[in-house]
Scaffold this active site. Sequence first.
Site, PDB file in Angstrom:
ATOM      1  N   THR A  58       4.081   1.816  -5.234  1.00 41.84           N
ATOM      2  CA  THR A  58       4.519   1.290  -6.527  1.00 41.84           C
ATOM      3  C   THR A  58       5.780   1.993  -7.002  1.00 41.84           C
ATOM      4  O   THR A  58       6.716   1.365  -7.500  1.00 41.84           O
ATOM      5  CB  THR A  58       3.414   1.443  -7.583  1.00 41.84           C
ATOM      6  OG1 THR A  58       2.304   0.641  -7.217  1.00 41.84           O
ATOM      7  CG2 THR A  58       3.898   1.008  -8.959  1.00 41.84           C
ATOM      8  N   PHE A  67       4.627  -4.437  -0.100  1.00 44.69           N
ATOM      9  CA  PHE A  67       4.387  -5.784  -0.613  1.00 44.69           C
ATOM     10  C   PHE A  67       4.704  -5.864  -2.106  1.00 44.69           C
ATOM     11  O   PHE A  67       4.973  -6.944  -2.641  1.00 44.69           O
ATOM     12  CB  PHE A  67       2.951  -6.221  -0.316  1.00 44.69           C
ATOM     13  CG  PHE A  67       1.910  -5.746  -1.286  1.00 44.69           C
ATOM     14  CD1 PHE A  67       1.507  -6.548  -2.348  1.00 44.69           C
ATOM     15  CD2 PHE A  67       1.314  -4.500  -1.140  1.00 44.69           C
ATOM     16  CE1 PHE A  67       0.530  -6.122  -3.238  1.00 44.69           C
ATOM     17  CE2 PHE A  67       0.342  -4.069  -2.019  1.00 44.69           C
ATOM     18  CZ  PHE A  67      -0.044  -4.876  -3.076  1.00 44.69           C
ATOM     19  N   LYS A  68       4.735  -4.722  -2.775  1.00 45.94           N
ATOM     20  CA  LYS A  68       4.999  -4.709  -4.207  1.00 45.94           C
ATOM     21  C   LYS A  68       6.457  -5.028  -4.535  1.00 45.94           C
ATOM     22  O   LYS A  68       6.778  -5.289  -5.692  1.00 45.94           O
ATOM     23  CB  LYS A  68       4.578  -3.367  -4.795  1.00 45.94           C
ATOM     24  CG  LYS A  68       3.068  -3.183  -4.700  1.00 45.94           C
ATOM     25  CD  LYS A  68       2.591  -1.812  -5.130  1.00 45.94           C
ATOM     26  CE  LYS A  68       1.073  -1.717  -4.958  1.00 45.94           C
ATOM     27  NZ  LYS A  68       0.541  -0.397  -5.318  1.00 45.94           N
ATOM     28  N   ASP A  69       7.334  -5.011  -3.528  1.00 44.95           N
ATOM     29  CA  ASP A  69       8.715  -5.456  -3.755  1.00 44.95           C
ATOM     30  C   ASP A  69       8.737  -6.887  -4.300  1.00 44.95           C
ATOM     31  O   ASP A  69       9.617  -7.243  -5.089  1.00 44.95           O
ATOM     32  CB  ASP A  69       9.516  -5.423  -2.446  1.00 44.95           C
ATOM     33  CG  ASP A  69       9.914  -4.010  -2.032  1.00 44.95           C
ATOM     34  OD1 ASP A  69      10.148  -3.175  -2.924  1.00 44.95           O
ATOM     35  OD2 ASP A  69       9.988  -3.758  -0.817  1.00 44.95           O
ATOM     36  N   LEU A 115       7.503  -6.851  -8.136  1.00 42.46           N
ATOM     37  CA  LEU A 115       8.352  -6.011  -8.974  1.00 42.46           C
ATOM     38  C   LEU A 115       9.784  -6.520  -9.062  1.00 42.46           C
ATOM     39  O   LEU A 115      10.439  -6.369 -10.095  1.00 42.46           O
ATOM     40  CB  LEU A 115       8.328  -4.566  -8.459  1.00 42.46           C
ATOM     41  CG  LEU A 115       7.104  -3.781  -8.924  1.00 42.46           C
ATOM     42  CD1 LEU A 115       6.898  -2.525  -8.082  1.00 42.46           C
ATOM     43  CD2 LEU A 115       7.226  -3.419 -10.390  1.00 42.46           C
TER      44      LEU A 115
END
Length: 405
Positions: free
Chosen positions: A145, A112-114, A117
Amino acid sequence: MWYISTRGIAPRVNFEGALFSGYAPDGGLFMPEELPQLDRETLCQWSTLSYPDLVKELCALFISSELIPKDDLNDLIDRAFSRFRHKEVVRLSRLKNGLNVLELWHGVTYAFKDLSLSCTAQFLQYFLEKREKHVTVVVGTSGDTGSAAIESVQGAKNVDIIVLLPKGHCTKIQELQMTTVLKENVHVFGVEGNSDELDEPIKTVFADMAFVKKHNLMSLNSINWSRVLVQMAHHFFAYFQCTPSLDTHPLPLVEVVVPTGAAGNLAAGYIAQKIGLPIRLVVAVNRNDIIHRTVQQGDFSLSKAVKSTLASAMDIQVPYNMERVFWLLSGSDSQVTRALMEQFERTQSVNLPKELHSKWERQDYEQMAVMECDGCCVELCPGNCGPRRGKVTGIPRTVRGRGGG
């Protein structure tokens, strides 16, 4: 829009300053000096927007058009999401009995950090090209991350990235995502210890302002305000997708289950609440339960050791974004926040003052709760990785919970 440190000593900065800083010079985290308040009319206007358009509207609230003109901001966000596999970038999957799952896994690394970021990297490139600067990004990771940060900046000429990977504490696929990138600007190091232990030297480095300035260092961990900002859109999009109508008074309440390790997504949801989104947060943690103990008992203290679980990216004992939550809970009282965090850094143990914890119990109980999962939390995503749940499959990382009205 100006940003101030949660500890109240560092000078205020604009969005560009917060983006490039990571930790504030006084050791705190940057937060908006004032939070905007969204009225019903704005929420109604936003309710039909796509996920990328919601990100654009939220970012425009917190990024001055003098820094990034609106057209440029929109172009950067479109570029950030151009490689996502799903045309909608994020979608809601409707299951049974009011259970809905927000699909945040359509980015390149499936994390989900795509989402946050990819946008943060675009903002970074925008300012670097404009200022003709180079930065070195330092990232400590518990898994997701690191791979998402590498993906967001790999090949960039004006960015080098150093990722510290805790050996034996990441999933194999995440380790491979990090160690098989052969771009010249990507540098990955396996280190001894867990993710909390590798965060300590990183924070020490960023406390040396002369060293940071000399080497143009910055962080892309969720201490970075830009990541929290973009993650707010998850909560808004989930709310609008779960709410059939905004014509009722008061607006309907939606319960959102938020998996968390370092509490970045929790901070994003709490800020979304504060600016007017009617959601109730249910925070999902694994056996590393410091957030659970903090909410239930006011006990913000380390356990004897990090407990390994299947959700290795959530095996975190120091949820640094809780500093932002404490700051909000205290009514933006930097003195209270600084005292709490400095004591925690000295002793690794803090009991929240009764007046602060009572606020949590009294005014925020209906807006926030915590559930501790035995062993791991579960993320719903496609693939053959675990027990079937309809047309989606549970894998270790995030949550199996309720996000419906």
